[in-house]
Design an enzyme around this catalytic site. Structure first.
Site, short mmCIF file in Angstrom:
data_model
loop_
_atom_site.label_atom_id
_atom_site.label_comp_id
_atom_site.label_asym_id
_atom_site.label_seq_id
_atom_site.Cartn_x
_atom_site.Cartn_y
_atom_site.Cartn_z
N GLU A 31 13.50 -16.15 -11.50
CA GLU A 31 12.91 -16.06 -12.83
C GLU A 31 12.62 -17.46 -13.35
O GLU A 31 13.45 -18.36 -13.21
CB GLU A 31 13.89 -15.34 -13.77
CG GLU A 31 13.35 -15.05 -15.15
CD GLU A 31 14.32 -14.20 -15.96
OE1 GLU A 31 14.42 -14.45 -17.18
OE2 GLU A 31 14.98 -13.31 -15.38
N ASP A 76 11.52 -19.21 -16.92
CA ASP A 76 11.49 -18.83 -18.34
C ASP A 76 10.98 -19.93 -19.25
O ASP A 76 11.38 -21.09 -19.12
CB ASP A 76 12.91 -18.52 -18.84
CG ASP A 76 13.54 -17.31 -18.19
OD1 ASP A 76 12.81 -16.51 -17.61
OD2 ASP A 76 14.78 -17.19 -18.26
N GLU A 136 11.54 -19.97 -23.32
CA GLU A 136 12.08 -19.31 -24.51
C GLU A 136 11.85 -20.24 -25.71
O GLU A 136 12.32 -21.38 -25.71
CB GLU A 136 13.56 -19.00 -24.34
CG GLU A 136 13.82 -17.91 -23.31
CD GLU A 136 15.29 -17.61 -23.14
OE1 GLU A 136 15.65 -16.42 -23.12
OE2 GLU A 136 16.08 -18.57 -23.02
#
Length: 320
Positions: A101, A103, A105
């Site tokens: 993953e 990411d 954010e």
């Protein structure tokens, strides 16, 4: 590394219209992107897609197809005003307990305080590789492009084409030796570390985005809570693009033939696999300078130097 938009494996220009009763009309690109949860909080408005958060729910969308290696980008305008406690995410992920993953954010803040952008990588199901930066612009005033480039040599996070983070396949570097003078500040200049750091295995990924309440940790360590009087909180997408080797829809996630096709070839039904070419294996000199600048002026947290969390430095952090 050069931006090459001529070859588009999957292009998602998210566009549809809002219809009565909270439903969403089938948009021009509805065969590529779809709401993934809380459909009534995923709003298509003209040529924009909006994710809404209120006290009842957030919402999210996902790509319908997966890809192995390539570039995913989003033109995104973040929640304006008092966004404390609110997190908007844009990320790539494979499936399963051993998933990979990548990411973004975006951590909301009180009015007048800067957003923080947290990046993270999960490799074979293990994360805890957070870095945080502030931005050199107001991400709520206009659209900006957030992207991840992913190939067998590196994972690169870019903001408006400026690299803010690079995670290298140092195992490949150790095998190939020194690749040139474009190594950036957190590389090893071709010298293999004593323990080879992990790098994401070839697993097909989908593209996701979501907005949710994370006031237990997102803003000032959870000390500032979400002020629901400002709801709904809205993150707005103008465009989402994915250029990559499209994974066959009828193939399993561990299909060896698909791995070989996306890893070992230079052309496919999508066109030329530019993201795997030689000049994509490392940053250009200019990009290396951009990365050094971004880290020097905007990096506010790096797990690699957090000795409280990691008394033994993670192997990919060697040399920092």
């Amino acid at each position: 590394m050069v931006s090459r938009m001529a070859v588009v494996a999957v292009a998602v220009a998210v566009a549809a219209v809002l219809v009565g009763g909270g439903g969403v009309a089938a948009g021009k690109f509805d065969d590529v992107v779809q709401p993934s949860w809380a459909n009534d909080h995923v709003v298509y408005e003209g040529d924009l897609l909006k994710l809404r958060l209120d006290s009842s729910s957030g919402g999210g969308f996902a790509s319908r197809s997966k890809f192995l290696y390539g570039k995913a980008s989003a033109d995104l305008k973040l929640v304006p005003g008092d966004s404390a406690g609110v997190v908007t995410a844009f990320y790539l992920s494979s499936a399963g307990d051993k998933h990979n993953e990548f990411d973004y954010e975006f951590l909301g803040n009180v009015t007048g305080e800067p957003y923080l952008v947290q990046t993270n990588l999960y490799i074979d199901g293990v994360g805890n590789r957070e870095q945080r930066i502030d931005l050199w612009f107001d991400p709520t005033a206009d659209f900006h492009t957030y992207a991840v480039l992913w190939n067998p040599s590196q994972v690169v996070f870019l903001v408006d084409d400026t690299p803010i983070r690079v995670y290298e396949n140092k195992n490949a570097s150790a095998t190939a030796g020194t690749k040139g003078h474009h190594r950036h500040a957190n590389g090893t200049n071709g010298t293999a570390p004593s323990v080879h750091p992990p790098f994401p295995s070839p697993q097909p990924m989908a593209v996701y985005s979501s907005i949710w309440n994370a006031d237990d940790w997102a803003t000032q360590g959870g000390r500032v809570k979400t002020d629901w009087s400002h709801a709904p909180f809205v993150a707005t997408f103008r465009d989402v693009r994915v250029e990559g080797c499209a994974w066959a829809g009828n193939a399993t996630d561990w299909d060896a033939g698909e791995v070989a096709r996306c890893t070992g070839t230079s052309w496919g039904k999508e066109g030329r696999y530019w993201w795997k070419e030689k000049d994509m294996e490392e940053l250009t000199v200019h990009q290396s300078h951009q990365l050094v600048w971004a880290r020097a002026h905007h990096l506010v947290y790096d797990y690699c130097v957090d000795t409280d969390r990691f008394p033994v430095q993670p192997p990919e952090c060697a040399g920092r």
